[in-house]
Design an enzyme around this catalytic site. Sequence first.
Site, mmCIF file in Angstrom:
data_model
loop_
_atom_site.group_PDB
_atom_site.id
_atom_site.type_symbol
_atom_site.label_atom_id
_atom_site.label_comp_id
_atom_site.label_asym_id
_atom_site.label_seq_id
_atom_site.Cartn_x
_atom_site.Cartn_y
_atom_site.Cartn_z
ATOM 1 N N GLY A 12 -9.637 -6.155 -11.404
ATOM 2 C CA GLY A 12 -10.648 -6.855 -10.603
ATOM 3 C C GLY A 12 -10.457 -8.363 -10.536
ATOM 4 N N THR A 13 -9.229 -8.849 -10.713
ATOM 5 C CA THR A 13 -9.043 -10.312 -10.655
ATOM 6 C C THR A 13 -9.226 -10.831 -9.221
ATOM 7 O OG1 THR A 13 -6.637 -10.173 -10.393
ATOM 8 C CG2 THR A 13 -7.482 -10.342 -12.642
ATOM 9 N N ASN A 14 -8.836 -10.035 -8.244
ATOM 10 C CA ASN A 14 -9.071 -10.453 -6.850
ATOM 11 C C ASN A 14 -10.557 -10.400 -6.511
ATOM 12 O OD1 ASN A 14 -6.362 -10.946 -5.387
ATOM 13 N ND2 ASN A 14 -6.004 -9.141 -6.665
ATOM 14 N N MET A 88 -7.101 1.498 -5.581
ATOM 15 C CA MET A 88 -5.890 2.306 -5.622
ATOM 16 C C MET A 88 -6.167 3.752 -5.227
ATOM 17 S SD MET A 88 -4.169 -0.236 -6.340
ATOM 18 C CE MET A 88 -2.525 -0.052 -6.974
ATOM 19 N N ILE A 90 -5.769 6.478 -1.724
ATOM 20 C CA ILE A 90 -5.393 6.732 -0.338
ATOM 21 C C ILE A 90 -6.641 7.222 0.370
ATOM 22 C CG2 ILE A 90 -4.010 8.191 1.180
ATOM 23 C CD1 ILE A 90 -1.877 8.240 -1.066
ATOM 24 N N LEU A 91 -6.972 6.564 1.489
ATOM 25 C CA LEU A 91 -8.210 6.907 2.196
ATOM 26 C C LEU A 91 -7.914 7.825 3.377
ATOM 27 C CD1 LEU A 91 -9.632 3.332 1.925
ATOM 28 C CD2 LEU A 91 -10.676 5.371 0.905
ATOM 29 N N ASN A 103 -7.196 -4.388 3.595
ATOM 30 C CA ASN A 103 -6.571 -4.102 2.306
ATOM 31 C C ASN A 103 -5.555 -5.177 1.957
ATOM 32 O OD1 ASN A 103 -5.703 -2.497 0.010
ATOM 33 N ND2 ASN A 103 -3.879 -1.970 1.191
ATOM 34 N N HIS A 105 -2.168 -6.066 -0.072
ATOM 35 C CA HIS A 105 -1.004 -5.354 -0.601
ATOM 36 C C HIS A 105 0.050 -6.379 -1.039
ATOM 37 C CE1 HIS A 105 1.517 -1.899 -1.302
ATOM 38 N NE2 HIS A 105 2.509 -2.553 -0.716
ATOM 39 N N SER A 132 0.602 -9.193 1.807
ATOM 40 C CA SER A 132 0.076 -8.906 3.149
ATOM 41 C C SER A 132 -1.392 -8.510 3.029
ATOM 42 C CB SER A 132 0.816 -7.716 3.786
ATOM 43 O OG SER A 132 2.207 -7.896 3.772
ATOM 44 N N ASP A 141 -0.977 1.773 3.914
ATOM 45 C CA ASP A 141 -0.456 0.399 4.047
ATOM 46 C C ASP A 141 0.177 0.173 5.414
ATOM 47 O OD1 ASP A 141 -1.254 -0.192 1.410
ATOM 48 O OD2 ASP A 141 0.605 0.631 0.611
HETATM 49 C C1 GAR Z 1 -3.228 -6.528 -6.830
HETATM 50 O O1 GAR Z 1 -1.981 -7.070 -7.191
HETATM 51 C C2 GAR Z 1 -3.183 -5.940 -5.437
HETATM 52 O O2 GAR Z 1 -2.324 -6.632 -4.584
HETATM 53 C C3 GAR Z 1 -2.660 -4.555 -5.737
HETATM 54 O O3 GAR Z 1 -3.339 -4.167 -6.910
HETATM 55 C C4 GAR Z 1 -3.560 -5.322 -7.707
HETATM 56 C C5 GAR Z 1 -5.003 -5.324 -8.166
HETATM 57 O O4 GAR Z 1 -5.244 -6.377 -9.053
HETATM 58 N N1 GAR Z 1 -2.944 -3.634 -4.656
HETATM 59 C C6 GAR Z 1 -2.132 -2.665 -4.291
HETATM 60 O O5 GAR Z 1 -1.068 -2.451 -4.825
HETATM 61 C C7 GAR Z 1 -2.649 -1.820 -3.134
HETATM 62 N N2 GAR Z 1 -1.644 -0.918 -2.677
HETATM 63 P P1 GAR Z 1 -6.720 -6.772 -9.464
HETATM 64 O O6 GAR Z 1 -7.426 -5.501 -9.879
HETATM 65 O O7 GAR Z 1 -6.543 -7.712 -10.620
HETATM 66 O O8 GAR Z 1 -7.362 -7.432 -8.289
#
Ligand code: GAR
Length: 182
Positions: A12-14, A88, A90-91, A103, A105, A132, A141
């Site tokens: 969940g850092t994003n 993570m 697939i929808l 999303n 990626h 992206s 994706d």
């Molecule tokens: C992120 O690096 C994001 O780009 C990736 O999962 C990580 C989640 O990090 N997403 C994918 O690979 C989607 N196909 P987070 O939980 O720290 O935000």
Amino acid sequence: MKNIVILFSGDGTNFEYLATHLPQDKICIKKAICNNPKAQGIKKAIKHNIPLEMIDSSIYKNREEFDEVLVEEIKKADVDLVVLAGFMRILTPVFTKQIKSINLHPSLLPRHKGTNAIEKSFNDEFREGGVSVHYVNDELDGGEIILQREISKDGLSFDEYHQKIKNLEKKALLDAILVALS
Ligand code: GAR
């Protein structure tokens, strides 16, 4: 005011970056939804006082059944956009046909769709990698790209490259939300 819902599955850092950096006078995070009871991001939702719904994907028989519950939960809020920030799953069309979503990626799509995109990008033949943000459609994706951000891999160790991607993706996602809501 625009309303968004954020979906996450792990650290969940994003999600946390959005919670602290989105312009609060313009965009409200109505809630976060997580599909993984062990996700570290749960603590971040509590820390930032963001309502959190847990929909444990492991208990559903198939993807469609999970997506129905997810869509129902999203529709309870008056939402302009759903943001997949490390979600993570697939929808299926149950979700993609009803919900406008974007999303994040961690590769320069169409390179390296699916899992482990940072590792695959680091090890590929190109001198640059990146991230992206795209609209979500039925293809994994594969939806229309909103924006991409690129960095050179030259001279970087894998750890350095990974850290740069983790930094780069946060602002990219925020910028893409502003585009998708405009
Ligand atoms: C992120 O690096 C994001 O780009 C990736 O999962 C990580 C989640 O990090 N997403 C994918 O690979 C989607 N196909 P987070 O939980 O720290 O935000």
